[in-house]
Design a protein around this motif. Structure first.
Motif, mmCIF file in Angstrom:
data_model
loop_
_atom_site.group_PDB
_atom_site.id
_atom_site.type_symbol
_atom_site.label_atom_id
_atom_site.label_comp_id
_atom_site.label_asym_id
_atom_site.label_seq_id
_atom_site.Cartn_x
_atom_site.Cartn_y
_atom_site.Cartn_z
ATOM 1 N N GLU A 1 1.066 -1.381 -0.052
ATOM 2 C CA GLU A 1 -0.094 -0.034 0.012
ATOM 3 C C GLU A 1 1.406 1.022 0.330
ATOM 4 N N GLY A 2 1.962 1.523 0.529
ATOM 5 C CA GLY A 2 2.734 2.629 1.081
ATOM 6 C C GLY A 2 3.233 2.374 -0.804
ATOM 7 N N SER A 3 4.330 1.418 -1.242
ATOM 8 C CA SER A 3 4.777 1.064 -2.277
ATOM 9 C C SER A 3 3.836 2.076 -3.274
ATOM 10 N N ARG A 4 2.756 1.604 -3.322
ATOM 11 C CA ARG A 4 1.303 1.897 -4.267
ATOM 12 C C ARG A 4 1.453 3.847 -4.242
ATOM 13 N N VAL A 5 0.699 4.271 -3.182
ATOM 14 C CA VAL A 5 0.984 5.161 -2.542
ATOM 15 C C VAL A 5 1.502 6.347 -2.913
ATOM 16 N N ALA B 1 4.037 5.284 -5.254
ATOM 17 C CA ALA B 1 4.770 4.972 -7.068
ATOM 18 C C ALA B 1 3.022 6.070 -7.471
ATOM 19 N N GLN B 2 1.838 6.305 -6.783
ATOM 20 C CA GLN B 2 0.803 6.886 -7.466
ATOM 21 C C GLN B 2 1.251 9.003 -7.659
ATOM 22 N N LEU C 1 4.825 9.907 -7.052
ATOM 23 C CA LEU C 1 5.488 9.881 -8.226
ATOM 24 C C LEU C 1 4.702 9.669 -9.614
ATOM 25 N N LEU C 2 3.615 9.334 -10.253
ATOM 26 C CA LEU C 2 2.642 9.275 -11.168
ATOM 27 C C LEU C 2 2.850 10.958 -11.285
ATOM 28 N N GLU C 3 1.537 11.382 -10.402
ATOM 29 C CA GLU C 3 1.161 12.497 -10.110
ATOM 30 C C GLU C 3 3.058 13.548 -10.241
ATOM 31 N N GLU C 4 4.120 13.565 -9.797
ATOM 32 C CA GLU C 4 5.292 14.171 -10.015
ATOM 33 C C GLU C 4 5.518 13.820 -11.177
ATOM 34 N N GLN C 5 5.536 13.316 -12.065
ATOM 35 C CA GLN C 5 5.826 12.775 -13.527
ATOM 36 C C GLN C 5 5.107 13.763 -13.707
ATOM 37 N N ARG C 6 3.661 13.607 -13.931
ATOM 38 C CA ARG C 6 2.275 14.269 -15.048
ATOM 39 C C ARG C 6 2.269 15.455 -14.481
ATOM 40 N N SER C 7 2.749 15.608 -13.310
ATOM 41 C CA SER C 7 3.567 17.757 -13.422
ATOM 42 C C SER C 7 4.346 17.909 -13.810
ATOM 43 N N LEU C 8 5.737 17.391 -14.134
ATOM 44 C CA LEU C 8 6.742 18.057 -14.454
ATOM 45 C C LEU C 8 6.136 17.260 -16.523
#
Length: 176
Positions: free
Chosen positions: A64-68, A70-71, A73-80
Motif C-alpha cells: 500500500e505504501g509502495s502504491r501510494v 508510486a501514485q 511519483l506518477l502525479e509528480e511525473q505528470r506535473s513535470l
C-alpha cells in the motif's frame, strides 16, 4: 475352538458391562494428550500462524505504501511533463516571436539597402548624365567651331576656339 468361544463369550460379557475406570483413564489420557498438543503443537502452530499473519499484514502495508508512493511519483511525473510541455510551448512561441522580429529587421535592412542602392544608382545616373552632357557640349562646340570655320573659311587659332567653345557652353547652359 473352545478357546475361540471363550473369547467371544468374554467380549460379549464386557460389551454389556460398563467399565468406568477405563473411561476415566481414557479421558485423562485424552486430556493429557490435548495439553501436550496445546503446548507443543497448537501453541507453536498458532505462533507461526500469527507470524505469518503479521508478515502478510506487513507486506500489504508495504504494498500500500509502495502504491501510494508510486501514485505520488506518477502525479509528480505528470506535473513535470505538463510543465515541460508548457515550457516547450513557451519556447516555441518565443522562437516564433524572435523569428518575426528578425524577419522584420531583415526586411527593414533590405529596404534600407535597396533605398541606398537606388539613391546610389540615381547619383550614378546623374553623374553619367552630366558626363554625357559635357561630352555632347564638347562635341557640339567642336562641331560648331568646325562648321563656323568652314563657313568663314578661315582657320581659328586655339585661343579663338576656346573662346567660342566657352560662349557656346554658356549659351547651352542658360537654355537648359
Amino acid at each position: 475352538m473352545l478357546s475361540g468361544n471363550l473369547f467371544v463369550l468374554g467380549a460379549a460379557e464386557s460389551a454389556g458391562h460398563f467399565n468406568g475406570g477405563d473411561s476415566i483413564f481414557q479421558l485423562v489420557v485424552f486430556l493429557i494428550l490435548l495439553a501436550l498438543l496445546k503446548k507443543f503443537a497448537w501453541g507453536p502452530l498458532m505462533g507461526i500462524m500469527k507470524q505469518r499473519e503479521d508478515h502478510i499484514a506487513g507486506e500489504i502495508n508495504a504494498a500500500e505504501g509502495s502504491r501510494v508512493e508510486a501514485q505520488k511519483l506518477l502525479e509528480e511525473q505528470r506535473s513535470l511533463l505538463k510543465e515541460a510541455r508548457t515550457e516547450a510551448q513557451s519556447l516555441i512561441e518565443n522562437a516564433k516571436k524572435q523569428g518575426d522580429v528578425q524577419r522584420e529587421e531583415i526586411i527593414a535592412i533590405a529596404r534600407t539597402e535597396a533605398e541606398r542602392v537606388k539613391e546610389a544608382a540615381k547619383l550614378e545616373i546623374d553623374q553619367q548624365k552630366e558626363k554625357a552632357m559635357a561630352a555632347i557640349r564638347e562635341q557640339v562646340a567642336s562641331l560648331s567651331v568646325l562648321i563656323a570655320s568652314k563657313v568663314i573659311e578661315k582657320e581659328l587659332n586655339t585661343q579663338d576656339q576656346d573662346q567660342l567653345i566657352n560662349e557656346y557652353i554658356k549659351e547651352a547652359g542658360e537654355r537648359r
